[in-house]
Design a protein around this motif. Structure first.
Motif, PDB file in Angstrom:
ATOM      1  N   PRO A   4      27.514   6.826 -37.793  1.00 54.23           N
ATOM      2  CA  PRO A   4      26.234   7.116 -37.078  1.00 54.23           C
ATOM      3  C   PRO A   4      26.286   7.743 -35.778  1.00 54.23           C
ATOM      4  CG  PRO A   4      26.569   4.878 -37.451  1.00 54.23           C
ATOM      5  CD  PRO A   4      27.723   5.599 -37.955  1.00 54.23           C
ATOM      6  N   GLN A   5      25.370   8.582 -35.208  1.00 59.06           N
ATOM      7  CA  GLN A   5      25.316   8.993 -34.171  1.00 59.06           C
ATOM      8  C   GLN A   5      23.981   8.695 -33.466  1.00 59.06           C
ATOM      9  OE1 GLN A   5      27.901  10.941 -32.091  1.00 59.06           O
ATOM     10  NE2 GLN A   5      29.085   9.568 -33.905  1.00 59.06           N
ATOM     11  N   TRP A   6      23.776   8.714 -32.221  1.00 57.94           N
ATOM     12  CA  TRP A   6      22.453   8.511 -31.580  1.00 57.94           C
ATOM     13  C   TRP A   6      21.932   9.806 -30.881  1.00 57.94           C
ATOM     14  CZ3 TRP A   6      25.210   4.691 -27.764  1.00 57.94           C
ATOM     15  CH2 TRP A   6      25.582   3.496 -28.561  1.00 57.94           C
ATOM     16  N   ARG A   7      20.524  10.077 -31.286  1.00 57.83           N
ATOM     17  CA  ARG A   7      19.855  11.317 -31.070  1.00 57.83           C
ATOM     18  C   ARG A   7      20.125  11.565 -29.163  1.00 57.83           C
ATOM     19  NH1 ARG A   7      15.216   9.390 -34.667  1.00 57.83           N
ATOM     20  NH2 ARG A   7      15.272   7.766 -33.168  1.00 57.83           N
ATOM     21  N   ARG A   8      19.872  10.663 -28.675  1.00 59.06           N
ATOM     22  CA  ARG A   8      20.229  10.740 -27.341  1.00 59.06           C
ATOM     23  C   ARG A   8      21.493   9.699 -26.815  1.00 59.06           C
ATOM     24  NH1 ARG A   8      14.883   8.490 -26.381  1.00 59.06           N
ATOM     25  NH2 ARG A   8      16.166   6.756 -25.736  1.00 59.06           N
ATOM     26  N   ALA A  13      29.436   4.919 -17.103  1.00 62.85           N
ATOM     27  CA  ALA A  13      30.739   5.122 -16.236  1.00 62.85           C
ATOM     28  C   ALA A  13      30.913   6.540 -16.312  1.00 62.85           C
ATOM     29  CB  ALA A  13      31.727   4.237 -16.521  1.00 62.85           C
ATOM     30  N   GLY A  14      29.926   7.439 -16.187  1.00 59.58           N
ATOM     31  CA  GLY A  14      30.186   8.813 -16.060  1.00 59.58           C
ATOM     32  C   GLY A  14      30.550   9.401 -17.323  1.00 59.58           C
ATOM     33  N   LEU A  15      30.231   8.851 -18.581  1.00 55.62           N
ATOM     34  CA  LEU A  15      30.515   9.328 -19.828  1.00 55.62           C
ATOM     35  C   LEU A  15      29.293   9.162 -20.625  1.00 55.62           C
ATOM     36  CD1 LEU A  15      33.659   7.086 -20.607  1.00 55.62           C
ATOM     37  CD2 LEU A  15      33.841   9.550 -19.935  1.00 55.62           C
ATOM     38  N   ASP A  16      29.210  10.095 -21.651  1.00 57.15           N
ATOM     39  CA  ASP A  16      28.113  10.222 -22.455  1.00 57.15           C
ATOM     40  C   ASP A  16      28.638   9.606 -23.719  1.00 57.15           C
ATOM     41  OD1 ASP A  16      26.234  11.616 -21.090  1.00 57.15           O
ATOM     42  OD2 ASP A  16      26.859  13.555 -21.757  1.00 57.15           O
ATOM     43  N   PRO A  56      21.068   2.188 -36.191  1.00 53.05           N
ATOM     44  CA  PRO A  56      21.748   2.778 -34.971  1.00 53.05           C
ATOM     45  C   PRO A  56      21.061   2.767 -33.882  1.00 53.05           C
ATOM     46  CG  PRO A  56      22.288   4.059 -36.875  1.00 53.05           C
ATOM     47  CD  PRO A  56      21.223   3.082 -37.161  1.00 53.05           C
ATOM     48  N   ASP A  57      19.768   3.263 -33.689  1.00 52.85           N
ATOM     49  CA  ASP A  57      18.753   2.996 -32.748  1.00 52.85           C
ATOM     50  C   ASP A  57      18.777   1.770 -32.032  1.00 52.85           C
ATOM     51  OD1 ASP A  57      18.503   5.660 -32.792  1.00 52.85           O
ATOM     52  OD2 ASP A  57      16.565   5.972 -33.819  1.00 52.85           O
ATOM     53  N   HIS A  58      18.701   0.693 -32.820  1.00 54.73           N
ATOM     54  CA  HIS A  58      18.559  -0.638 -32.208  1.00 54.73           C
ATOM     55  C   HIS A  58      19.949  -0.895 -31.445  1.00 54.73           C
ATOM     56  CE1 HIS A  58      18.848  -5.119 -32.080  1.00 54.73           C
ATOM     57  NE2 HIS A  58      17.788  -4.772 -31.685  1.00 54.73           N
ATOM     58  N   ALA A  59      21.009  -0.632 -32.032  1.00 57.66           N
ATOM     59  CA  ALA A  59      22.439  -0.764 -31.462  1.00 57.66           C
ATOM     60  C   ALA A  59      22.425   0.111 -29.937  1.00 57.66           C
ATOM     61  CB  ALA A  59      23.280  -0.247 -32.271  1.00 57.66           C
ATOM     62  N   ARG A  60      22.047   1.360 -30.040  1.00 60.02           N
ATOM     63  CA  ARG A  60      21.630   2.067 -28.714  1.00 60.02           C
ATOM     64  C   ARG A  60      20.790   1.267 -27.720  1.00 60.02           C
ATOM     65  NH1 ARG A  60      18.583   5.037 -25.913  1.00 60.02           N
ATOM     66  NH2 ARG A  60      19.344   6.681 -24.768  1.00 60.02           N
ATOM     67  N   ASP A  61      19.615   0.761 -28.249  1.00 62.64           N
ATOM     68  CA  ASP A  61      18.965   0.129 -27.236  1.00 62.64           C
ATOM     69  C   ASP A  61      19.665  -1.182 -26.623  1.00 62.64           C
ATOM     70  OD1 ASP A  61      16.968   1.692 -27.651  1.00 62.64           O
ATOM     71  OD2 ASP A  61      15.834   0.400 -29.228  1.00 62.64           O
TER      72      ASP A  61
END
Length: 73
Positions: A4-8, A13-16, A56-61
């Motif tokens: 899974p990938q995040w929309r944003r 540390a300078g990485l996306d 995945p969005d919860h993991a992103r948060d």
């Protein structure tokens, strides 16, 4: 197997960081020595997102909160 990938992405540390797998790799290999509870929550949440137990969005948060708390911008 596609992960899974995040929309944003989350800036750390300078990485996306674009998804839970990248977040786990970052936490395992690039995180500074001090790890707060938010780190553990984010790590667990990202693992759960990879095997479908969590969105995945919860993991992103959770990951973003850990990055913010550690001031890794």
């Amino acid at each position: 197997m596609e992960h899974p990938q995040w929309r944003r992405p989350v800036q750390a540390a300078g990485l996306d960081i674009t998804g839970p797998l990248e977040a786990i790799q970052f936490m395992d290999h690039r995180w500074p020595g001090v790890k707060a509870m938010s780190f553990a929550t984010a790590h667990q949440s990202c693992l759960a997102a990879l095997d479908g137990r969590e969105k995945p969005d919860h993991a992103r948060d959770c990951f973003k909160q850990a990055v913010d708390e550690a001031q890794l911008h």
